[in-house]
Design a protein around this motif. Structure first.
Motif, short mmCIF file in Angstrom:
data_model
loop_
_atom_site.label_atom_id
_atom_site.label_comp_id
_atom_site.label_asym_id
_atom_site.label_seq_id
_atom_site.Cartn_x
_atom_site.Cartn_y
_atom_site.Cartn_z
N THR A 11 86.02 121.42 75.03
CA THR A 11 84.73 120.97 75.55
C THR A 11 84.70 121.09 77.07
O THR A 11 85.75 121.24 77.71
CB THR A 11 84.51 119.48 75.22
OG1 THR A 11 85.60 118.73 75.81
CG2 THR A 11 84.49 119.25 73.72
N PHE A 12 83.50 120.98 77.63
CA PHE A 12 83.38 120.97 79.09
C PHE A 12 84.09 119.75 79.67
O PHE A 12 84.68 119.81 80.74
CB PHE A 12 81.92 120.96 79.51
CG PHE A 12 81.26 122.29 79.36
CD1 PHE A 12 81.63 123.35 80.19
CD2 PHE A 12 80.29 122.52 78.41
CE1 PHE A 12 81.03 124.60 80.07
CE2 PHE A 12 79.68 123.76 78.27
CZ PHE A 12 80.06 124.80 79.10
N GLU A 13 84.02 118.64 78.94
CA GLU A 13 84.66 117.42 79.43
C GLU A 13 86.16 117.65 79.65
O GLU A 13 86.76 117.08 80.55
CB GLU A 13 84.46 116.26 78.44
CG GLU A 13 83.06 115.70 78.37
CD GLU A 13 82.07 116.60 77.63
OE1 GLU A 13 82.52 117.53 76.92
OE2 GLU A 13 80.85 116.39 77.77
N LEU A 19 77.89 126.47 81.73
CA LEU A 19 77.07 125.25 81.64
C LEU A 19 75.58 125.58 81.67
O LEU A 19 74.79 125.03 80.92
CB LEU A 19 77.40 124.34 82.81
CG LEU A 19 78.27 123.13 82.51
CD1 LEU A 19 78.57 122.38 83.80
CD2 LEU A 19 77.60 122.20 81.50
N THR A 46 74.20 126.64 78.39
CA THR A 46 73.94 125.60 77.38
C THR A 46 72.56 124.96 77.58
O THR A 46 72.00 124.42 76.65
CB THR A 46 74.99 124.47 77.44
OG1 THR A 46 74.89 123.81 78.70
CG2 THR A 46 76.39 125.00 77.26
N LYS A 47 72.06 125.04 78.81
CA LYS A 47 70.75 124.44 79.05
C LYS A 47 69.62 125.35 78.60
O LYS A 47 68.55 124.89 78.25
CB LYS A 47 70.61 124.11 80.54
CG LYS A 47 71.68 123.11 80.94
CD LYS A 47 71.43 122.46 82.27
CE LYS A 47 72.52 121.44 82.53
NZ LYS A 47 73.36 121.80 83.68
N SER A 94 83.37 125.71 74.49
CA SER A 94 82.67 124.59 75.13
C SER A 94 81.16 124.79 75.06
O SER A 94 80.41 123.83 74.87
CB SER A 94 83.07 124.47 76.61
OG SER A 94 84.44 124.21 76.72
N ILE A 95 80.75 126.03 75.21
CA ILE A 95 79.31 126.32 75.11
C ILE A 95 78.83 125.94 73.72
O ILE A 95 77.84 125.23 73.56
CB ILE A 95 79.04 127.82 75.39
CG1 ILE A 95 79.47 128.16 76.82
CG2 ILE A 95 77.58 128.16 75.13
CD1 ILE A 95 79.32 129.64 77.17
N ASN A 135 80.20 123.91 71.53
CA ASN A 135 80.27 122.46 71.30
C ASN A 135 79.12 121.72 71.96
O ASN A 135 78.54 120.82 71.38
CB ASN A 135 81.61 121.92 71.82
CG ASN A 135 82.68 121.96 70.73
OD1 ASN A 135 82.43 121.59 69.58
ND2 ASN A 135 83.87 122.42 71.08
N ARG A 136 78.80 122.11 73.20
CA ARG A 136 77.74 121.41 73.91
C ARG A 136 76.39 121.61 73.23
O ARG A 136 75.62 120.66 73.02
CB ARG A 136 77.69 121.90 75.37
CG ARG A 136 76.58 121.32 76.22
CD ARG A 136 76.63 119.81 76.38
NE ARG A 136 77.82 119.28 77.03
CZ ARG A 136 78.00 119.17 78.34
NH1 ARG A 136 77.06 119.56 79.16
NH2 ARG A 136 79.13 118.67 78.81
N GLU A 146 76.33 119.65 70.02
CA GLU A 146 76.15 118.22 70.29
C GLU A 146 74.68 117.89 70.48
O GLU A 146 74.19 116.86 70.05
CB GLU A 146 76.80 117.88 71.64
CG GLU A 146 78.10 117.16 71.59
CD GLU A 146 78.72 117.20 72.97
OE1 GLU A 146 78.01 117.02 73.98
OE2 GLU A 146 79.94 117.43 73.04
N THR A 147 73.98 118.77 71.19
CA THR A 147 72.58 118.51 71.50
C THR A 147 71.72 118.68 70.25
O THR A 147 70.77 117.95 70.05
CB THR A 147 72.09 119.51 72.58
OG1 THR A 147 73.19 119.83 73.41
CG2 THR A 147 70.97 118.94 73.40
#
Ligand code: ADP
Ligand code: MG
Length: 479
Positions: A144-146, A162, A165-166, A191-192, A194-195, A198-199
């Protein structure tokens, strides 16, 4: 099939994984004894929950896949923690011939057994709480990004990721991350996924290696269902394909990916790829596919500097909930500069040791346990300087010339030979070698090696020369 029969597959799976993963990794992590098998599962014993968690996270899919391949039957691994006899004197240092019996062969170490986390998601056992939400089966929960530390080596790539992902499918499409092994390409790509997941869990995300993509494609043709394959890949929102260099010289798979690409691109669906070098340097790719890859944003990942390495280790111990003093993290960061995977492996080796002997990790223990790892990364006695000096002398140029920028033929050839020899005689990665040879890119080293191999085929006298140079380097390094 009873237990006895399945043991044969287990042993063969272990043999093959040993060959694939290398002796060091195998001895360290495959501290597993085979217990029994049922129709749907196999039971294995491991020395601690720490080992189990690491296995679940890193190797369980590979083991299960291998067993399926060999036996033709899917089985999920179940774990029991064994308090092995004599476990107060373990030898978990994992340095090759550490005298451990090969995993997979059951032996006299069976002791008390306590079943834990006996299903294939055992990794979320007592250390980590059960995740409350469903997870995407193709994405690793820890990528993940975290968990991704940003340093100057990956700043641009991480921020671009990041941004994607937006606004998937619009900002940078495709997004291609390239760089040497163990630098975080897969982590960043996932990470992309996963993010976005998640959203919105409804987003259709496929994450696959180029190798699996190829295999699935071939399988779909053999089974007469290519349309199913096409539909699967052409109707996703986000497609993540890892290690696309695997598609080199595979024109049919490339063609399929080309059509998939066009369908997704036209539908504004996000694509992310990873590759071990810039696409322009991949041979055996069709021009039109290469051109598609280069259409979006291509960014590279570099090895992290000392501060970033330290920060990464900090993050890893925090996640793994292990106690490691800063001084230990410092010597690991100082001594291991190759890539993040090596860095992590050293830390985990130490953690595995401390866990088995039930001691705190101290500087002394770290120095003693990681001695081999540290000296390996210094590559024994053979140094790049030795190699450069010997090669330069032989070709009558200076060491500075070999590290310098001049590209005249009388220097370019010895430089390529020196790189080739360094690649053969040391454990340095191409990235490190590039740095040693005057801060060049790792692809230059790869090119030097393949050029020299080509030359060797045409010119037997070069072979003699290289043999002689190697002998001199060896002799010089023993002293
Ligand atoms: P690659 O795909 O480039 O070979 P991976 O993505 O598999 O490399 O990364 C190797 C290991 O290093 C993984 O465990 C990953 O979590 C870790 N890693 C790499 N870069 C970072 C980073 N910047 N921060 C934290 N962990 C990292
Ligand atoms: Mg990878």
């Amino acid at each position: 099939m009873d237990n006895m029969d399945f043991g044969v597959f287990w042993n063969e799976a272990m043999n093959q994984l040993r060959a694939e993963l290398g002796e060091n990794v195998f001895t360290l992590w495959f501290n597993i004894s085979y217990k029994s098998a049922s129709e749907t599962s196999i039971m294995v014993g491991v020395p601690s929950t720490f080992y189990r968690d690491q296995l679940v996270k890193n190797y369980q899919p590979a083991i299960e896949r291998k067993l399926l391949e060999l036996s033709g039957q899917p089985r999920a691994m179940e774990f029991v923690i064994e308090k092995r006899l004599g476990s107060d004197e373990p030898n978990p240092t994992g340095t090759g011939n550490s005298g451990q019996p090969p995993a997979g062969r059951d032996d006299s170490r069976t002791g008390t057994m306590s079943p834990v986390g006996t299903n294939s998601t055992a990794g979320s056992g007592d250390r980590r709480p059960e995740p409350t939400r469903s997870r995407h089966t193709q994405l690793r929960t820890d990528y993940t990004f975290e968990n991704f530390i940003i340093g100057e080596n990956n700043n641009f790539a991480a921020n671009a990721a990041l941004a994607i992902t937006k606004n998937p499918g619009t900002a940078y499409n495709p997004f291609l991350i390239y760089g040497g092994v163990g630098l975080g390409k897969t982590h960043l790509m996932q990470s992309i996924g996963n993010r976005v997941w998640e959203t919105n869990e409804k987003t259709k995300i496929i994450c696959i290696t180029a190798e699996d993509f190829t295999n699935e494609f071939i399988e779909s043709i053999h089974s007469g269902k290519p349309q199913l394959f096409k539909n699967k890949y052409r109707y996703v929102d986000i497609l993540l394909i890892d290690d696309i260099h695997f598609l080199q010289d595979k024109p049919q798979s490339q063609e399929e990916l080309f059509h998939t690409f066009n369908a997704l691109y036209n539908g504004n669906k996000q694509m992310v790829f990873t590759c071990d070098r810039p696409v322009s340097e991949i041979k055996g790719f069709s021009d039109r596919l290469r051109n598609r890859f280069e259409r979006g944003l291509n960014v590279d990942l570099q090895p992290p500097n000392y501060e970033t390495r330290f920060a990464i280790l900090k993050k890893k111990i925090e996640n793994a909930k292990i106690n490691v003093p800063n001084a230990v993290l410092e010597i690991i960061s100082k001594n291991i500069s190759t890539n993040v995977r090596d860095l992590e492996a050293a830390l985990m080796k130490l953690a595995a040791y401390a866990d088995l002997v039930g001691k705190e990790i101290t500087l002394e223990i770290a120095q003693q346990q990681l001695k081999d790892v540290f000296s390996q990364t210094k590559h024994g006695n053979i140094t790049i300087d030795h190699i450069i000096r010997v090669v330069a002398e032989y070709f009558n140029v200076s060491s500075g010339d070999l590290k310098g920028k001049k590209r005249t033929k009388n220097i370019a050839l010895p430089r390529q030979v020196a790189m080739y020899i360094a690649r053969e005689m040391t454990e340095y990665s191409t990235t490190e070698l590039g740095l040693e040879f005057g801060g060049r890119d790792h692809t230059t080293v790869m090119h030097a090696c393949s050029r020299t191999e080509e030359r060797l085929k045409l010119d037997p006298s070069l072979e003699t020369t290289i043999k002689r140079l190697k002998t001199t380097i060896k002799e010089m390094s023993i002293k």
